[in-house]
Design a protein around this motif. Structure first.
Motif, PDB file in Angstrom:
ATOM      1  N   CYS A 109     -50.095 -53.422 -63.675  1.00 14.22           N
ATOM      2  CA  CYS A 109     -50.711 -53.731 -64.975  1.00 14.22           C
ATOM      3  C   CYS A 109     -51.008 -55.215 -65.131  1.00 14.22           C
ATOM      4  CB  CYS A 109     -49.809 -53.285 -66.119  1.00 14.22           C
ATOM      5  SG  CYS A 109     -49.698 -51.511 -66.237  1.00 14.22           S
ATOM      6  N   GLN A 110     -50.300 -56.064 -64.413  1.00 15.62           N
ATOM      7  CA  GLN A 110     -50.536 -57.495 -64.584  1.00 15.62           C
ATOM      8  C   GLN A 110     -51.226 -58.128 -63.369  1.00 15.62           C
ATOM      9  OE1 GLN A 110     -46.453 -57.749 -65.697  1.00 15.62           O
ATOM     10  NE2 GLN A 110     -45.912 -59.053 -63.994  1.00 15.62           N
ATOM     11  N   THR A 111     -51.703 -57.281 -62.459  1.00 13.93           N
ATOM     12  CA  THR A 111     -52.438 -57.834 -61.323  1.00 13.93           C
ATOM     13  C   THR A 111     -53.756 -57.096 -61.073  1.00 13.93           C
ATOM     14  OG1 THR A 111     -51.103 -56.427 -59.882  1.00 13.93           O
ATOM     15  CG2 THR A 111     -50.453 -58.752 -60.036  1.00 13.93           C
ATOM     16  N   LYS A 112     -53.748 -55.778 -61.150  1.00 13.64           N
ATOM     17  CA  LYS A 112     -54.909 -55.003 -60.696  1.00 13.64           C
ATOM     18  C   LYS A 112     -55.834 -54.528 -61.825  1.00 13.64           C
ATOM     19  CE  LYS A 112     -52.921 -53.013 -56.501  1.00 13.64           C
ATOM     20  NZ  LYS A 112     -53.444 -54.088 -55.663  1.00 13.64           N
ATOM     21  N   PHE A 113     -55.275 -54.347 -63.015  1.00 17.13           N
ATOM     22  CA  PHE A 113     -56.072 -53.687 -64.059  1.00 17.13           C
ATOM     23  C   PHE A 113     -56.386 -54.619 -65.225  1.00 17.13           C
ATOM     24  CE2 PHE A 113     -53.841 -50.342 -61.799  1.00 17.13           C
ATOM     25  CZ  PHE A 113     -54.867 -49.451 -61.542  1.00 17.13           C
ATOM     26  N   LYS A 114     -57.591 -54.468 -65.771  1.00 19.43           N
ATOM     27  CA  LYS A 114     -57.965 -55.238 -66.958  1.00 19.43           C
ATOM     28  C   LYS A 114     -57.167 -54.721 -68.143  1.00 19.43           C
ATOM     29  CE  LYS A 114     -62.676 -55.707 -65.369  1.00 19.43           C
ATOM     30  NZ  LYS A 114     -64.006 -55.115 -65.454  1.00 19.43           N
ATOM     31  N   TYR A 115     -57.027 -55.570 -69.156  1.00 22.72           N
ATOM     32  CA  TYR A 115     -56.199 -55.161 -70.297  1.00 22.72           C
ATOM     33  C   TYR A 115     -56.750 -53.909 -70.986  1.00 22.72           C
ATOM     34  CZ  TYR A 115     -59.233 -56.886 -74.032  1.00 22.72           C
ATOM     35  OH  TYR A 115     -60.262 -57.044 -74.923  1.00 22.72           O
ATOM     36  N   THR A 116     -58.069 -53.696 -70.863  1.00 21.23           N
ATOM     37  CA  THR A 116     -58.660 -52.497 -71.475  1.00 21.23           C
ATOM     38  C   THR A 116     -58.328 -51.226 -70.678  1.00 21.23           C
ATOM     39  OG1 THR A 116     -60.632 -53.123 -70.267  1.00 21.23           O
ATOM     40  CG2 THR A 116     -60.625 -53.586 -72.626  1.00 21.23           C
ATOM     41  N   GLN A 117     -57.926 -51.391 -69.422  1.00 25.90           N
ATOM     42  CA  GLN A 117     -57.614 -50.226 -68.578  1.00 25.90           C
ATOM     43  C   GLN A 117     -56.126 -49.887 -68.581  1.00 25.90           C
ATOM     44  OE1 GLN A 117     -59.117 -52.079 -65.010  1.00 25.90           O
ATOM     45  NE2 GLN A 117     -60.978 -50.856 -65.038  1.00 25.90           N
ATOM     46  N   VAL A 118     -55.305 -50.864 -68.999  1.00 25.33           N
ATOM     47  CA  VAL A 118     -53.857 -50.690 -68.864  1.00 25.33           C
ATOM     48  C   VAL A 118     -53.342 -49.473 -69.640  1.00 25.33           C
ATOM     49  CG1 VAL A 118     -51.621 -51.786 -69.407  1.00 25.33           C
ATOM     50  CG2 VAL A 118     -53.390 -53.080 -68.259  1.00 25.33           C
ATOM     51  N   GLY A 119     -53.967 -49.177 -70.793  1.00 23.07           N
ATOM     52  CA  GLY A 119     -53.548 -48.014 -71.587  1.00 23.07           C
ATOM     53  C   GLY A 119     -53.598 -46.733 -70.771  1.00 23.07           C
ATOM     54  N   TYR A 120     -54.608 -46.620 -69.908  1.00 22.28           N
ATOM     55  CA  TYR A 120     -54.740 -45.426 -69.067  1.00 22.28           C
ATOM     56  C   TYR A 120     -53.719 -45.447 -67.925  1.00 22.28           C
ATOM     57  CZ  TYR A 120     -59.053 -45.236 -71.667  1.00 22.28           C
ATOM     58  OH  TYR A 120     -59.953 -45.204 -72.699  1.00 22.28           O
ATOM     59  N   VAL A 121     -53.368 -46.648 -67.483  1.00 23.38           N
ATOM     60  CA  VAL A 121     -52.379 -46.763 -66.401  1.00 23.38           C
ATOM     61  C   VAL A 121     -50.996 -46.388 -66.923  1.00 23.38           C
ATOM     62  CG1 VAL A 121     -51.325 -48.294 -64.687  1.00 23.38           C
ATOM     63  CG2 VAL A 121     -53.717 -48.605 -65.320  1.00 23.38           C
ATOM     64  N   VAL A 122     -50.628 -46.957 -68.088  1.00 25.15           N
ATOM     65  CA  VAL A 122     -49.278 -46.681 -68.596  1.00 25.15           C
ATOM     66  C   VAL A 122     -49.121 -45.226 -69.062  1.00 25.15           C
ATOM     67  CG1 VAL A 122     -48.715 -49.066 -69.182  1.00 25.15           C
ATOM     68  CG2 VAL A 122     -49.775 -47.610 -70.911  1.00 25.15           C
ATOM     69  N   ALA A 123     -50.239 -44.563 -69.352  1.00 28.43           N
ATOM     70  CA  ALA A 123     -50.151 -43.132 -69.678  1.00 28.43           C
ATOM     71  C   ALA A 123     -49.591 -42.354 -68.493  1.00 28.43           C
ATOM     72  CB  ALA A 123     -51.513 -42.594 -70.064  1.00 28.43           C
ATOM     73  N   ARG A 124     -49.772 -42.920 -67.296  1.00 24.37           N
ATOM     74  CA  ARG A 124     -49.288 -42.258 -66.073  1.00 24.37           C
ATOM     75  C   ARG A 124     -47.826 -42.596 -65.771  1.00 24.37           C
ATOM     76  NH1 ARG A 124     -54.173 -41.526 -67.682  1.00 24.37           N
ATOM     77  NH2 ARG A 124     -55.281 -39.966 -66.476  1.00 24.37           N
ATOM     78  N   VAL A 125     -47.200 -43.423 -66.596  1.00 24.62           N
ATOM     79  CA  VAL A 125     -45.767 -43.688 -66.391  1.00 24.62           C
ATOM     80  C   VAL A 125     -45.006 -42.371 -66.451  1.00 24.62           C
ATOM     81  CG1 VAL A 125     -43.722 -44.705 -67.462  1.00 24.62           C
ATOM     82  CG2 VAL A 125     -45.788 -46.055 -67.232  1.00 24.62           C
ATOM     83  N   CYS A 126     -45.406 -41.519 -67.415  1.00 22.37           N
ATOM     84  CA  CYS A 126     -44.663 -40.279 -67.614  1.00 22.37           C
ATOM     85  C   CYS A 126     -45.623 -39.190 -68.104  1.00 22.37           C
ATOM     86  CB  CYS A 126     -43.576 -40.525 -68.655  1.00 22.37           C
ATOM     87  SG  CYS A 126     -42.684 -39.050 -69.091  1.00 22.37           S
ATOM     88  N   GLY A 127     -45.493 -38.017 -67.548  1.00 19.80           N
ATOM     89  CA  GLY A 127     -46.355 -36.917 -67.969  1.00 19.80           C
ATOM     90  C   GLY A 127     -45.997 -36.391 -69.338  1.00 19.80           C
ATOM     91  N   LEU A 128     -44.696 -36.446 -69.671  1.00 18.98           N
ATOM     92  CA  LEU A 128     -44.243 -35.854 -70.927  1.00 18.98           C
ATOM     93  C   LEU A 128     -44.535 -36.722 -72.134  1.00 18.98           C
ATOM     94  CD1 LEU A 128     -40.864 -34.400 -69.780  1.00 18.98           C
ATOM     95  CD2 LEU A 128     -42.853 -33.118 -70.481  1.00 18.98           C
ATOM     96  N   CYS A 129     -44.326 -38.038 -71.978  1.00 19.25           N
ATOM     97  CA  CYS A 129     -44.516 -38.895 -73.156  1.00 19.25           C
ATOM     98  C   CYS A 129     -45.628 -39.897 -72.910  1.00 19.25           C
ATOM     99  CB  CYS A 129     -43.219 -39.561 -73.571  1.00 19.25           C
ATOM    100  SG  CYS A 129     -42.284 -40.244 -72.236  1.00 19.25           S
ATOM    101  N   SER A 130     -46.674 -39.476 -72.215  1.00 17.21           N
ATOM    102  CA  SER A 130     -47.780 -40.397 -71.937  1.00 17.21           C
ATOM    103  C   SER A 130     -48.421 -40.882 -73.233  1.00 17.21           C
ATOM    104  CB  SER A 130     -48.811 -39.736 -71.035  1.00 17.21           C
ATOM    105  OG  SER A 130     -49.519 -38.753 -71.714  1.00 17.21           O
TER     106      SER A 130
END
Lengths: 114, 361
Positions: free
Chosen positions: B49-70
């Motif tokens: 999140c702090q190297t590869k993705f723009k701040y506008t994309q991070v929301g979609y990345v962190v949704a993948r942290v967990c399937g249940l509470c994305s």
């Protein structure tokens, strides 16, 4: 949001937290690190139970090899946040072991810059 | 001197579908010490999140942290960025976020309750609970387009509106679901064998909860009145009938009941939110780049989710920190096991509803 930031030298962190922390009143959230390049900014976050959007944040800076005092004497649950600092930032936290979050073949201190 | 045995519980275990390992030292089946390892699947999402993705994309990345509470992860991230960039989110979008977030809590709690029933050997209840959970999954699919990775909230609002037809279907099916959840609550509350199995087992006292800063349903089951929905303004919970559920037992039985009552309150809140859904936009354009720091607390189904973001007028953020509820509850779990019978461990662990996908994000 009401945020009270207390900036202290590293050696005073434990004393500062001890002065205000009461487990009945304050909820310890986590200790957060941000690599500033050559040094790391640490923030200990607290929020009082039952109050809306109020935070107390103890702030300090540390160089990569300096020893960070543990606060587990005051807050027993803080060990996991401290061990994470040791794993992900390669920081020297008093009493912390590495290998809780990373396996032996993982990159070392992955959240450091550069 | 008793019979001393070392028992590894996980990282693969029939009672625990999560890659966490506890190594118990036991004496006559009573636990004398415990070691924990949570690092089997560390995925480096914070680093990404702090190297590869723009701040506008991070929301979609962190949704993948967990399937249940994305939903909770994206919600926490976008709220933190919106506060940093002083974005005023339309009221309709806040209501829609609330609806999806509470439906997410319903399915997550039903999953946790079902697993606890399964570990107690009550497979029928497990299957019924999961069957009813399916209704919520279908409703979430109807609302967001996906069953698991929802990507509903975005910086400035939400990605999809709710049509009057969907709102009507939601209300009808929620009415059915409420009856089913009342039945589930009744079983969890009154079944004699479950009471025998769970009452007084794995007790976290209020003092322990405060000492170890326990979060979420385990804290509220121990009598600790803490809930980010009451302690942080991120969605209009006060307007739709939010009630904090607190019990005093602190055992497996009470942890399940907190979830059972919260499921009912969440359904009620969704119904109220649908009835009073404000008209207007669902998204506002966001201009500029994030500069400074921001942090938020969000009540995910498992408890307090803390997000910290820091930006310096660049497309990529300087720091994204995710402190998840299971991470906060591991210290008390470790403490709780000392002195406990080994046979009570699986049910106790499951009653905390641990999520290693979140912990080793």
């Amino acid at each position: 949001m009401e945020v009270e930031e207390i900036k202290v030298p590293l050696r005073d962190v434990r004393k500062t937290i001890k002065e205000f922390y009461e487990e009945d009143k304050w909820h310890f959230i986590t200790v957060n690190a941000v690599d500033l390049g050559g040094k790391v900014e640490l923030k200990w976050f607290f929020s009082p139970y039952g109050e809306k959007e109020r935070f107390k944040v103890v702030v300090s800076e540390v160089s990569y090899d300096e020893e960070i005092p543990t606060i587990t004497y005051l807050i027993p649950s803080a060990w996991i946040s401290e061990w994470e600092l040791a794993d992900l930032f390669g920081l020297n936290v008093e009493g912390a072991k590495t290998g809780l979050f990373l396996e032996p073949d993982s990159p070392k201190a992955p959240l450091r810059r550069g | 001197m008793g019979n001393r045995i070392t028992i590894p519980f996980g990282s693969q275990h029939v009672a625990l579908p999560e890659p966490i390992k506890f190594v118990f030292q036991t004496e006559n089946e009573r636990i004398t010490s415990v070691e924990v390892d949570v690092g089997y699947v560390h995925r480096g999402i914070e680093k990404a999140c702090q190297t590869k993705f723009k701040y506008t994309q991070v929301g979609y990345v962190v949704a993948r942290v967990c399937g249940l509470c994305s939903i909770s992860h994206t919600l926490a991230y976008v709220t933190a960025v919106e506060r940093l960039m002083e974005v005023e989110v339309p009221k309709r979008a806040l209501y829609l976020r609330l609806i999806v977030s509470e439906l997410d809590r319903v399915h997550s709690h039903l999953l946790a309750m079902g697993h606890t029933a399964e570990v107690a050997g009550y497979e029928n209840l497990f299957m019924q609970t999961f069957r009813y959970r399916e209704t919520v999954m279908e409703l979430l699919e109807l609302l967001t387009g996906n069953r698991v990775q929802y990507d509903y909230a975005c910086i400035g609002g939400v990605n999809r509106d709710v049509t009057p037809e969907v709102a009507k279907t939601l209300k009808e099916r929620l009415k059915e679901l409420k009856e089913k959840c009342l039945w589930i609550k009744d079983v969890f509350e009154n079944d004699l064998t479950l009471k025998y199995r769970w009452k007084g087992v794995g007790v976290v006292t209020k003092e322990m909860a405060k000492e170890f800063n326990v979060v979420g349903p385990p804290a509220r089951a121990a009598g600790l009145e803490t809930d980010c929905r009451a302690e942080f303004n991120y969605l209009p919970f006060d307007e739709v009938g939010y009630k904090m559920v607190v019990r005093k037992g602190g055992d497996i039985y009470d942890r399940n009941l907190v979830r059972a009552y919260e499921v009912l309150n969440s359904i009620e809140m969704v119904e109220n939110a649908l009835d009073s859904l404000p008209q207007g936009e669902i998204k506002v354009p966001v201009k500029g780049l994030p500069d400074g720091e921001s942090f938020v607390r969000v009540e995910a189904p498992r408890g307090e989710l803390f997000y910290y973001v820091k930006g310096s007028k660049k497309l990529v953020l300087d720091r994204v920190r995710i402190r998840v509820p299971t991470f906060a509850n591991i210290p008390v779990m470790k403490e709780l096991f000392i002195g406990m019978d080994y046979s009570d461990v699986p049910a106790t662990v499951i009653s905390f509803d641990p999520c290693l996908s979140c912990t080793a994000r």
